[in-house]
Design a protein around this motif. Structure first.
Motif, PDB file in Angstrom:
ATOM      1  N   SER A  96       0.830  -1.202   0.000  1.00  0.00           N
ATOM      2  CA  SER A  96       0.000   0.000   0.000  1.00  0.00           C
ATOM      3  C   SER A  96       0.866   1.253   0.000  1.00  0.00           C
ATOM      4  N   LEU A  97       1.923   1.230   0.801  1.00  0.00           N
ATOM      5  CA  LEU A  97       2.829   2.370   0.901  1.00  0.00           C
ATOM      6  C   LEU A  97       3.567   2.615  -0.410  1.00  0.00           C
ATOM      7  N   LYS A  98       4.005   1.539  -1.033  1.00  0.00           N
ATOM      8  CA  LYS A  98       4.735   1.651  -2.298  1.00  0.00           C
ATOM      9  C   LYS A  98       3.850   2.288  -3.373  1.00  0.00           C
ATOM     10  N   VAL A  99       2.595   1.863  -3.408  1.00  0.00           N
ATOM     11  CA  VAL A  99       1.657   2.393  -4.392  1.00  0.00           C
ATOM     12  C   VAL A  99       1.269   3.833  -4.060  1.00  0.00           C
ATOM     13  N   ALA A 100       1.165   4.133  -2.762  1.00  0.00           N
ATOM     14  CA  ALA A 100       0.751   5.480  -2.321  1.00  0.00           C
ATOM     15  C   ALA A 100       1.685   6.560  -2.858  1.00  0.00           C
ATOM     16  N   SER A 101       2.943   6.246  -3.025  1.00  0.00           N
ATOM     17  CA  SER A 101       3.900   7.234  -3.531  1.00  0.00           C
ATOM     18  C   SER A 101       3.583   7.664  -4.961  1.00  0.00           C
TER      19      SER A 101
END
Length: 235
Positions: A96-101
């Motif tokens: 989720s964090l990787k995509v959020a960027s």
């Protein structure tokens, strides 16, 4: 639930999963996640896990960064609800964090980082949570983060850490709400004297709020807590 009802229940769930499968070809949604949560509540953990596997497949095919990150976030929460899935949950949060960027709009990105950082803090990952929070760019989002995280720390019994995080809240509304929430938590913990001290601080800060509507709302919340504290002091 008797055997016949159980069979009927599982048949309906199968139909629900089939419909969810048809939906994913038209547009990605969180149908599998909702089904998984429903199954958890019914004690159907194996079926719940199968639904989450399908949800992960759906998430991997989503192209919009905001939708994809949101779905991964919800999956991570369900994994925790399934019990003993902390490691798997953290792995999904990383996705989720990787995509959020890659989220296009700053406001949406900050809100997503806020949700991710809250989940990390709830799982005891304080340093990781603070690192994610550093990516929040709007002031309102930062204040909300500090408020939510300080509440989590207080609920975990980490009063000094909670106060340290709360010191980062710069606006009077946020500060007053912090002391309000802390007062509630302390009251629930049976720390009535400390709860009363916290509400005094909330009242003091609220008096400095210039927006009349916000001040009125805060005063109303304070009055409710004072009433509750009064009940607890009554013989």
């Amino acid at each position: 639930m008797n055997q016949r009802e159980n069979v009927e229940f599982l048949e309906i769930i199968k139909e629900s999963l089939k419909v969810a499968s048809d939906l994913k070809d038209k547009y990605p949604d969180d149908s599998y996640i909702k089904i998984s949560r429903f199954l958890i509540n019914k004690g159907k953990n194996e079926e719940s896990r199968e639904a989450i596997k399908e949800s992960l497949k759906v998430a991997s095919e989503i192209t919009d960064a905001l939708d994809k990150s949101r779905i991964y976030l919800e999956i991570s929460k369900v994994l925790l609800e399934q019990g003993q899935k902390k490691k798997e949950s953290l792995e999904v949060i990383k996705e989720s964090l990787k995509v959020a960027s890659q989220i296009r709009y700053a406001f949406d990105k900050s809100r997503t980082y806020l949700e991710i950082s809250k989940i990390l803090m709830e799982q005891g990952k304080k340093d990781e949570s603070l690192k994610v929070a550093s990516e929040i760019t709007d002031n309102e989002g930062k204040s909300e983060y500090y408020l939510e995280i300080s509440k989590i720390l207080m609920e975990q019994g980490k009063k000094d850490e909670s106060l340290k995080v709360a010191s980062e809240i710069t606006d009077n509304e946020g500060k007053s709400e912090y002391y309000l929430e802390i007062s509630k938590i302390l009251m629930e913990q049976g720390k009535n004297e400390e709860s009363r001290e916290a509400i005094k601080e909330s009242l003091k800060v609220a008096s400095q709020i210039t927006d009349a509507l916000v001040k009125s709302r805060i005063y109303l919340e304070i009055s409710k807590i004072l009433m509750e504290q009064g009940k607890k002091r009554s013989p």
